[in-house]
Design a protein around this motif. Sequence first.
Motif, PDB file in Angstrom:
ATOM      1  N   CYS A  25     -50.677  35.369  68.475  1.00  0.00           N
ATOM      2  CA  CYS A  25     -51.232  33.851  68.845  1.00  0.00           C
ATOM      3  C   CYS A  25     -52.774  33.696  68.547  1.00  0.00           C
ATOM      4  O   CYS A  25     -52.971  34.394  69.662  1.00  0.00           O
ATOM      5  N   THR A  26     -53.503  32.485  68.047  1.00  0.00           N
ATOM      6  CA  THR A  26     -54.978  32.392  68.035  1.00  0.00           C
ATOM      7  C   THR A  26     -55.518  32.228  70.188  1.00  0.00           C
ATOM      8  O   THR A  26     -53.983  31.315  69.996  1.00  0.00           O
ATOM      9  N   ARG A  29     -54.225  28.448  70.316  1.00  0.00           N
ATOM     10  CA  ARG A  29     -53.212  27.987  68.994  1.00  0.00           C
ATOM     11  C   ARG A  29     -54.390  27.540  68.085  1.00  0.00           C
ATOM     12  O   ARG A  29     -53.544  26.300  66.966  1.00  0.00           O
ATOM     13  N   ALA A  30     -55.671  27.440  68.044  1.00  0.00           N
ATOM     14  CA  ALA A  30     -56.462  26.997  66.978  1.00  0.00           C
ATOM     15  C   ALA A  30     -56.309  27.485  65.618  1.00  0.00           C
ATOM     16  O   ALA A  30     -55.864  28.629  65.440  1.00  0.00           O
ATOM     17  N   PRO A  31     -56.244  26.932  64.699  1.00  0.00           N
ATOM     18  CA  PRO A  31     -55.965  27.370  63.409  1.00  0.00           C
ATOM     19  C   PRO A  31     -57.315  27.416  62.755  1.00  0.00           C
ATOM     20  O   PRO A  31     -57.874  27.395  61.911  1.00  0.00           O
ATOM     21  N   THR A  34     -57.052  29.645  58.771  1.00  0.00           N
ATOM     22  CA  THR A  34     -57.497  28.343  57.450  1.00  0.00           C
ATOM     23  C   THR A  34     -59.405  28.628  57.139  1.00  0.00           C
ATOM     24  O   THR A  34     -58.950  28.629  55.654  1.00  0.00           O
ATOM     25  N   PRO A  64     -51.720  30.018  59.856  1.00  0.00           N
ATOM     26  CA  PRO A  64     -53.302  29.135  60.743  1.00  0.00           C
ATOM     27  C   PRO A  64     -53.362  29.883  61.641  1.00  0.00           C
ATOM     28  O   PRO A  64     -54.715  29.213  62.212  1.00  0.00           O
ATOM     29  N   ASP A  65     -52.718  29.280  62.826  1.00  0.00           N
ATOM     30  CA  ASP A  65     -52.540  29.914  64.316  1.00  0.00           C
ATOM     31  C   ASP A  65     -52.328  31.266  64.589  1.00  0.00           C
ATOM     32  O   ASP A  65     -52.486  31.470  65.811  1.00  0.00           O
ATOM     33  N   HIS A  66     -51.739  31.932  63.624  1.00  0.00           N
ATOM     34  CA  HIS A  66     -51.284  32.613  63.774  1.00  0.00           C
ATOM     35  C   HIS A  66     -51.241  34.263  63.113  1.00  0.00           C
ATOM     36  O   HIS A  66     -51.025  33.649  62.247  1.00  0.00           O
TER      37      HIS A  66
END
Length: 82
Positions: A25-26, A29-31, A34, A64-66
């Motif tokens: 995961c970022t 949870r930042a996207p 993308t 997007p976030d992982h």
Amino acid sequence: MSHPYPPHHPRLPYTGKHNYFLTFCTEGRAPVFTEHDAVELVLAQILRAARKCAFEITAYCFMPDHLHLLVRGTDGGPTAGR
């Protein structure tokens, strides 16, 4: 820091020719996935690490976030510990 996941299986050595399902995961949870450049950068590093640590990337999926990875050790020796 403690995490909510179950502990490692005590009888699985986590070395050798095993399949592993990994999720990364970022931060926050930042996207970030993308952006094409971010995906390309992270994928290049994963492929570099796979070559260095005797893993084959069976499948991957950037969200997007992982990121999900299905990997397999390619030799009988230690893998993730290298």
